[in-house]
Design an enzyme around this catalytic site. Structure first.
Site: not given
Ligand code: FAD
Ligand code: UDP
Length: 367
Positions: A172, A176, A249, A280, A300, A348, A350
């Site tokens: 991911r 570079r 997780r 982080r 986090e 996984y 985005d």
């Molecule tokens: P969700 O946003 O999880 O929505 C699912 C919804 O379903 C939830 O609100 C939940 O409450 C609801 N639900 C589940 N079960 C039930 C039930 N039984 N009854 C009623 N409701 C229910 N993506 C990026 O592009 N850039 C980023 O920087 C980025 N950072 C991230 C950082 C973290 C810590 C995490 C965990 C993810 C990150 N992502 C990022 C990914 C991004 O969060 C997801 O791609 C996106 O939010 C997924 O949308 P979704 O609708 O699939 O799921």
């Molecule tokens: N990662 C790492 N060191 C860092 C940042 C990321 O080893 O400082 C690795 C880690 O395994 C992580 C993966 O790169 O799960 C992907 O990172 P990303 O920032 O894409 O994770 P997310 O934003 O989805 O938490």
């Protein structure tokens, strides 16, 4: 007569895009979510004039022009470029792995010098075909970068040794040999001005929305409410875990308001050594240059997940991917249910991939 065309479970990005497109095509949608708020994991909330990313830092980035144009209909994006730094003990490095990182690590200046060091470290290990995250990382960046910036962070984040994790996770990150700290290679990137929640609010216009409503309770009394269901919760839960539980997780945030203007000077600072318990620290105001006199930070922590906890990251190892495949095959029998999103497809994903998947799903459905 069913009351709605679609019951959409989950007011996150997938559910909201589906609802928006279906409503536009004249269909009726009821969107339910068990949380008290819309927007799922991209929910942002304004505090101290700062948009706080309540479920973790979210940076929108994509190379999919249609997806970029799509989200830009609902808000304006700023020109934020994600450039996290990593702290390992008393050393500070730029991410992703680039010439700034290598120069600091080895006191060198040129791409040729960096490439030679990595090649020498790789040759010593004799890895030809990387089988797991550790071997993949070592063969991409060598021993020093792996030991200082990857090993501890990854094991904290995933709660497993790097030898037990799939190689794709580390791919991911860009690698570079230029002095470029942009964390993403994508063509488009930014943060929505005003926060993500406003986008989802607009997407949900025209749909009925019920919050704090769990599907499994709701459906007992409302089995006939809609012709079809769009389900964005966990797929294994939908089937009562009949083949076993998929593993996730979980993430926990400790958020603090601090009476100072600038705490760490960057939106994202990773702590890559195993001994620091969090992965982080996010300083939310730096996503959008807020001029608040205060600042809000979130530490986090990554943790084990158990049934009942909020799922965050799918653990896409062989065991879980095979299990998901069984649920996926099972789901094909349910013609009136569409599974989508991070939880419904155990991917996984985005945000841009979620928008793409939702647009594809709703178009296939309405065709
Ligand atoms: P969700 O946003 O999880 O929505 C699912 C919804 O379903 C939830 O609100 C939940 O409450 C609801 N639900 C589940 N079960 C039930 C039930 N039984 N009854 C009623 N409701 C229910 N993506 C990026 O592009 N850039 C980023 O920087 C980025 N950072 C991230 C950082 C973290 C810590 C995490 C965990 C993810 C990150 N992502 C990022 C990914 C991004 O969060 C997801 O791609 C996106 O939010 C997924 O949308 P979704 O609708 O699939 O799921
Ligand atoms: N990662 C790492 N060191 C860092 C940042 C990321 O080893 O400082 C690795 C880690 O395994 C992580 C993966 O790169 O799960 C992907 O990172 P990303 O920032 O894409 O994770 P997310 O934003 O989805 O938490």
């Amino acid at each position: 007569m069913k009351k709605y065309d679609y019951l959409i479970v989950g007011a996150g990005l997938f559910g909201a895009v589906f609802a928006h497109e279906a409503t536009k095509a004249g269909k009726s949608c009821l969107v339910i979510d068990k949380r008290p708020n819309i927007a799922g994991n991209i929910y942002t909330e304004k505090q101290e004039n700062i948009n706080v990313h309540k479920y973790g830092a979210h940076i929108f980035h994509t190379s999919d022009k249609e997806v970029w144009d799509y989200v830009n209909q609902f808000c304006e994006f700023n020109n934020y470029i994600n450039s996290p730094v990593a702290i390992y003990k008393d050393e500070l490095y730029n991410l992703p792995f680039n010439m700034n990182t290598f120069s600091r690590m080895w006191n060198i200046k040129t791409p040729a010098e960096a490439a030679a060091i990595i090649a020498a470290q790789k040759a010593e290990l004799g890895i030809t075909e990387p089988k797991n995250l550790e071997e993949q990382a070592l063969s991409l960046v060598g021993t020093d970068v792996y030991e200082k910036l990857i090993k501890g962070y990854t094991q904290k984040q995933w709660g497993r040794p790097c030898t037990e994790l799939p190689a794709f996770i580390i791919k991911r990150l860009p690698l570079r040999f230029t002095y470029d700290n942009n964390y993403f290679n994508d063509r488009y990137q930014g943060i929505p001005i005003g926060g993500y929640t406003a986008i989802v609010e607009k997407l949900l216009e025209g749909s009925d929305v019920m919050l704090s409503t769990d599907y499994f309770e709701f459906i007992k009394e409302n089995a006939d409410i809609a012709s079809k269901t769009v389900y964005t919760g966990e797929i294994d839960k939908f089937y009562g875990y009949e083949f076993g539980a998929l593993e996730w997780r979980a993430v926990r945030f400790e958020t603090e308001t601090i009476d100072m203007e600038n705490y760490q000077g960057n939106a994202v600072v990773n702590y890559t050594e195993a001994e620091v318990p969090y992965t982080r620290i996010i300083e939310h105001k730096h996503f959008e240059h807020s001029d608040s006199p205060k600042t809000i930070i979130s530490r986090e922590y990554s943790s084990e997940w158990k049934i009942g906890d909020d799922p965050y990251y799918p653990i896409n190892n062989d065991r879980n991917n095979e299990l998901y495949q069984r649920y996926y095959e099972r789901s094909k029998e349910d013609k009136d249910v569409i599974f989508g999103g991070r939880l419904g497809t155990y991917k996984y994903y985005d945000m841009d991939k979620v928008v793409r998947a939702a647009l594809d799903a709703v178009r296939a459905e309405l065709a």
